[in-house]
Design a protein around this motif. Structure first.
Motif, short mmCIF file in Angstrom:
data_model
loop_
_atom_site.label_atom_id
_atom_site.label_comp_id
_atom_site.label_asym_id
_atom_site.label_seq_id
_atom_site.Cartn_x
_atom_site.Cartn_y
_atom_site.Cartn_z
N GLN A 106 0.83 -1.21 0.00
CA GLN A 106 0.00 0.00 0.00
C GLN A 106 0.86 1.26 0.00
O GLN A 106 0.54 2.24 -0.69
CB GLN A 106 -0.95 0.00 1.21
CG GLN A 106 -2.04 -1.05 1.13
CD GLN A 106 -2.98 -0.85 -0.04
OE1 GLN A 106 -3.29 0.26 -0.44
NE2 GLN A 106 -3.44 -1.94 -0.61
N GLU A 107 1.95 1.22 0.75
CA GLU A 107 2.86 2.37 0.78
C GLU A 107 3.49 2.60 -0.60
O GLU A 107 3.57 3.74 -1.07
CB GLU A 107 3.95 2.16 1.83
CG GLU A 107 3.43 2.24 3.25
CD GLU A 107 4.46 1.84 4.29
OE1 GLU A 107 5.65 1.65 3.95
OE2 GLU A 107 4.06 1.69 5.47
N LEU A 108 3.92 1.53 -1.24
CA LEU A 108 4.51 1.64 -2.58
C LEU A 108 3.48 2.06 -3.62
O LEU A 108 3.81 2.79 -4.56
CB LEU A 108 5.17 0.32 -2.98
CG LEU A 108 6.45 -0.05 -2.23
CD1 LEU A 108 6.83 -1.49 -2.50
CD2 LEU A 108 7.58 0.91 -2.61
N LEU A 109 2.25 1.61 -3.45
CA LEU A 109 1.18 1.95 -4.38
C LEU A 109 0.95 3.45 -4.41
O LEU A 109 0.72 4.04 -5.47
CB LEU A 109 -0.10 1.21 -3.98
CG LEU A 109 -1.25 1.21 -4.96
CD1 LEU A 109 -0.83 0.59 -6.29
CD2 LEU A 109 -2.42 0.43 -4.37
N ARG A 110 1.03 4.08 -3.25
CA ARG A 110 0.85 5.54 -3.19
C ARG A 110 1.96 6.30 -3.91
O ARG A 110 1.77 7.43 -4.34
CB ARG A 110 0.78 5.99 -1.72
CG ARG A 110 -0.56 5.67 -1.05
CD ARG A 110 -0.69 6.34 0.30
NE ARG A 110 0.15 5.75 1.32
CZ ARG A 110 -0.17 4.67 2.03
NH1 ARG A 110 -1.31 4.06 1.82
NH2 ARG A 110 0.65 4.20 2.94
N GLN A 111 3.11 5.65 -4.06
CA GLN A 111 4.24 6.30 -4.72
C GLN A 111 4.20 6.15 -6.24
O GLN A 111 4.98 6.78 -6.95
CB GLN A 111 5.56 5.72 -4.18
CG GLN A 111 5.77 5.98 -2.70
CD GLN A 111 6.97 5.21 -2.16
OE1 GLN A 111 7.82 4.75 -2.92
NE2 GLN A 111 7.03 5.09 -0.85
N GLY A 112 3.31 5.31 -6.71
CA GLY A 112 3.19 5.13 -8.15
C GLY A 112 3.93 3.92 -8.65
O GLY A 112 4.62 3.23 -7.90
N PRO A 113 3.79 3.64 -9.95
CA PRO A 113 4.40 2.45 -10.55
C PRO A 113 5.92 2.41 -10.35
O PRO A 113 6.60 3.44 -10.46
CB PRO A 113 4.06 2.57 -12.04
CG PRO A 113 2.87 3.48 -12.09
CD PRO A 113 3.04 4.43 -10.93
N SER A 114 6.40 1.20 -10.04
CA SER A 114 7.84 1.01 -9.89
C SER A 114 8.14 -0.49 -9.87
O SER A 114 7.23 -1.31 -9.72
CB SER A 114 8.34 1.64 -8.58
OG SER A 114 7.85 0.93 -7.46
N GLU A 115 9.43 -0.82 -9.99
CA GLU A 115 9.84 -2.22 -9.89
C GLU A 115 9.58 -2.73 -8.48
O GLU A 115 9.20 -3.89 -8.29
CB GLU A 115 11.31 -2.37 -10.26
CG GLU A 115 11.57 -2.24 -11.75
CD GLU A 115 13.04 -2.46 -12.10
OE1 GLU A 115 13.75 -3.14 -11.34
OE2 GLU A 115 13.45 -1.93 -13.15
N ALA A 116 9.78 -1.89 -7.49
CA ALA A 116 9.54 -2.28 -6.10
C ALA A 116 8.07 -2.62 -5.88
O ALA A 116 7.73 -3.57 -5.16
CB ALA A 116 9.99 -1.18 -5.15
N LEU A 117 7.19 -1.84 -6.52
CA LEU A 117 5.75 -2.10 -6.41
C LEU A 117 5.42 -3.46 -7.03
O LEU A 117 4.67 -4.25 -6.44
CB LEU A 117 4.95 -0.99 -7.10
CG LEU A 117 3.44 -1.19 -7.13
CD1 LEU A 117 2.86 -1.23 -5.71
CD2 LEU A 117 2.78 -0.08 -7.96
N GLU A 118 5.98 -3.74 -8.19
CA GLU A 118 5.73 -5.04 -8.84
C GLU A 118 6.26 -6.18 -7.99
O GLU A 118 5.60 -7.22 -7.86
CB GLU A 118 6.33 -5.06 -10.24
CG GLU A 118 5.57 -4.13 -11.18
CD GLU A 118 5.75 -4.52 -12.63
OE1 GLU A 118 6.00 -5.70 -12.92
OE2 GLU A 118 5.59 -3.62 -13.46
N ALA A 119 7.43 -6.00 -7.40
CA ALA A 119 7.99 -7.04 -6.54
C ALA A 119 7.12 -7.24 -5.30
O ALA A 119 6.89 -8.38 -4.88
CB ALA A 119 9.42 -6.67 -6.13
#
Length: 147
Positions: free
Chosen positions: A55-68
């Motif tokens: 959820q924290e990464l989702l607020r930051q927008g698309p990224s490799e970390a979000l996909e991981a």
């Protein structure tokens, strides 16, 4: 005979097509159920933590970390589902992932009930009516579940 079949006591069918346990057969299944439930609670807590990070990464927008994080969330959720399926194969029903509460279908006094156990309890000492749910847990006392 594989180890799973050797450790799971035989129970009768009949409770909505599910196995029906006596107090004795439920207690014999408990060592295996306990091991699975320990894993369930651990995976559930891990899933909550992974979800929070996702959820924290989702607020930051698309990224490799979000996909991981999304992949990790799916992996943990899948493992949790597999563990719940293992309990289902034994014939018991997982009622609470967080505290590790499990119900065993049983017949007492001629009616369908659940024998109830949760992680941290040494053995199965409680039961409840089907429609009451775990909030209606009562001590077994001298009652006997029959098949």
């Amino acid at each position: 005979m594989d180890a799973f079949k050797a450790t799971v006591p035989k129970a009768e069918k009949g409770f909505r097509g599910r196995k029906v346990f006596t107090i004795e057969t439920a207690r014999r299944a408990l060592p295996l159920v306990r091991r699975i439930v320990i894993d369930v609670v651990g995976q559930y807590l891990l899933l909550l933590d992974v979800q929070k990070g996702y959820q924290e990464l989702l607020r930051q927008g698309p990224s490799e970390a979000l996909e991981a994080a999304r992949d990790r969330r799916q992996e943990v959720a899948h493992r949790l589902s597999e563990l719940a399926d293992e309990l289902d194969l034994i014939g018991c029903e997982l009622k609470d992932y967080e505290i590790g509460m499990v119900d065993f279908p049983a017949i007492m006094d001629g009616r369908q009930v659940y024998l109830c156990w949760k992680l941290g309890e040494e053995t199965i000492e409680y039961w409840h009516e089907v429609l009451e749910g775990p909030a209606g847990r009562r001590p077994l006392g001298a009652r006997q579940a029959t098949v």
